[in-house]
Design an enzyme around this catalytic site. Structure first.
Site, PDB file in Angstrom:
ATOM      1  N   ASP A   1      -8.414  11.499  -6.001  1.00 58.16           N
ATOM      2  CA  ASP A   1      -9.314  11.985  -4.938  1.00 58.16           C
ATOM      3  C   ASP A   1      -8.474  12.975  -4.132  1.00 58.16           C
ATOM      4  OD1 ASP A   1      -7.594   9.956  -4.033  1.00 58.16           O
ATOM      5  OD2 ASP A   1      -8.997   9.202  -2.529  1.00 58.16           O
TER       6      ASP A   1
ATOM      7  N   ASP B   1       0.823   7.857  -3.945  1.00 57.49           N
ATOM      8  CA  ASP B   1       0.416   8.320  -5.273  1.00 57.49           C
ATOM      9  C   ASP B   1       1.606   8.833  -6.077  1.00 57.49           C
ATOM     10  OD1 ASP B   1      -2.146   7.638  -4.491  1.00 57.49           O
ATOM     11  OD2 ASP B   1      -2.570   9.628  -3.695  1.00 57.49           O
TER      12      ASP B   1
HETATM   13  C1  BDR Z   1      -4.344   5.770  -0.982  1.00 61.30           C
HETATM   14  O1  BDR Z   1      -5.472   6.145  -0.192  1.00 61.30           O
HETATM   15  C2  BDR Z   1      -5.568   7.534  -0.122  1.00 61.30           C
HETATM   16  O2  BDR Z   1      -5.761   7.966   1.187  1.00 61.30           O
HETATM   17  C3  BDR Z   1      -4.318   8.107  -0.713  1.00 61.30           C
HETATM   18  O3  BDR Z   1      -4.641   9.270  -1.432  1.00 61.30           O
HETATM   19  C4  BDR Z   1      -3.785   7.015  -1.598  1.00 61.30           C
HETATM   20  O4  BDR Z   1      -4.233   7.142  -2.927  1.00 61.30           O
HETATM   21  C5  BDR Z   1      -3.376   5.031  -0.102  1.00 61.30           C
HETATM   22  O5  BDR Z   1      -3.968   3.881   0.431  1.00 61.30           O
HETATM   23 CA    CA Z   2      -5.243   9.205  -3.700  1.00 62.89          CA
END
Ligand code: BDR
Ligand code: CA
Length: 314
Positions: free
Chosen positions: A9, A242
């Site tokens: 995302d 990530d």
């Molecule tokens: C995850 O939530 C998203 O905001 C970030 O991209 C990451 O994948 C962390 O909790």
């Molecule tokens: Ca993410």
């Protein structure tokens, strides 16, 4: 050669995970699929395309748009964490590469069916696309090589509700389908990020001194995250959920301790919605379904991150 399909995302650290996969010596990023999550869906697609361009790989990695909504319930996006564009309010120009017509769900199914036993599926977003792929073609569970995900928390605080981590909280129904699918699954929870995946002031200063296009990009996409962390969490630094997950995928030395556990998601509507319960004591007498990462090497992760930000291969 590891063959990776990455579901994202795309905002902030997602871009660094993408870049790390593209710079991997022992892996090939074969496709990027986009799931709803951090910010406006179309902007997530643009961010993935732009990241590919910054990495100098324009046109080489296809981007497939997927689920614009979670399976059953709506969620809230987190522009407050990543900026309105998800890229630290950098407002980058539009990339030349355009998204594919094929839907992410079909891209996942086809990639796995075309190369049984060879595709590593990496999840750094909510799991809607992967759950839909499993529903459309349950056979892929046995054909995927491995499934890694960043999400949930193992006996630890949440980051979007008191107990839930964002990726699971957005679509716990999807996560429940995925965790019960029988795929070989590895979990990298939020506690791994807080313990081993933070980048503090000395590290940020080192990154500032690098002055490469990659390091400048890192600082830009994390600009808003840093502000958020300072104001909301009292931490001067950035978090790498990530990219530490991608480092674990690419380099077995980064995950220093794993344990096989039964993990269940709370998909109910109460305060625990989106919580990942890791059955540490085996109290439920269920067969482990997830290899949970318990410890990671901050040093090994940072070495990979720095190498990549200096323009090298990891
Ligand atoms: C995850 O939530 C998203 O905001 C970030 O991209 C990451 O994948 C962390 O909790
Ligand atoms: Ca993410």
């Amino acid at each position: 050669m590891q063959r990776i399909i990455l579901d994202t995302d795309t905002a902030g650290d997602d871009t660094i995970a993408i870049m790390m996969a593209m710079r991997a010596k022992g892996a090939r990023l074969e496709g990027i699929t986009i799931n709803c999550g951090n910010i406006d869906f179309d902007q997530e697609v643009e961010n993935a395309l732009y990241t590919i361009e910054v990495a100098g790989e324009s046109g080489k990695v296809p981007v497939y748009p997927g689920a614009r909504h979670p399976l059953l319930k709506e969620w809230r996006t987190v522009e407050d964490i990543h900026g309105t564009d998800g890229m630290g309010n950098s407002m980058f120009p539009r990339a030349r590469q355009r998204p594919e017509r094929k839907h992410a769900v079909d891209a996942i199914i086809d990639a796995i069916n075309e190369s049984p036993g060879e595709i590593t599926l990496v999840e750094i977003a909510p799991m809607t696309n992967v759950a839909l792929a499993l529903r459309k073609d349950p056979g892929i569970a046995k054909k995927v090589k491995e499934f890694y995900f960043m999400g949930g928390a193992n006996q630890y605080l949440g980051n979007v509700t008191p107990a839930a981590e964002f990726n699971i909280w957005v679509d716990p129904d999807a996560a429940s389908i995925v965790l019960n699918s029988g795929m070989p699954i590895t979990m990298v929870g939020w506690e791994i990020v807080m313990r081993h995946g933070l980048i503090g002031v000395p590290e940020l200063e080192e990154i500032e001194r690098m002055k490469t296009k990659e390091s400048e990009f890192y600082l830009a996409v994390n600009r808003q995250v840093r502000k958020f962390m300072e104001i909301e969490r009292g931490i001067d630094g950035t978090s790498c959920p990530d990219s530490i997950t991608m480092a674990i995928v690419l380099n077995p030395e980064v995950a220093t301790e794993t344990r096989d556990r039964f993990v269940e998601v709370d998909a109910g509507d109460g305060i625990s919605r989106g919580v990942t319960w890791v059955d540490e004591l085996g109290a439920l007498k269920k067969k482990p379904n997830v290899r949970v990462v318990y410890q990671a090497s901050q040093q090994a992760f940072r070495r990979m991150l720095y190498e990549m930000l200096r323009g090298g291969r990891v």
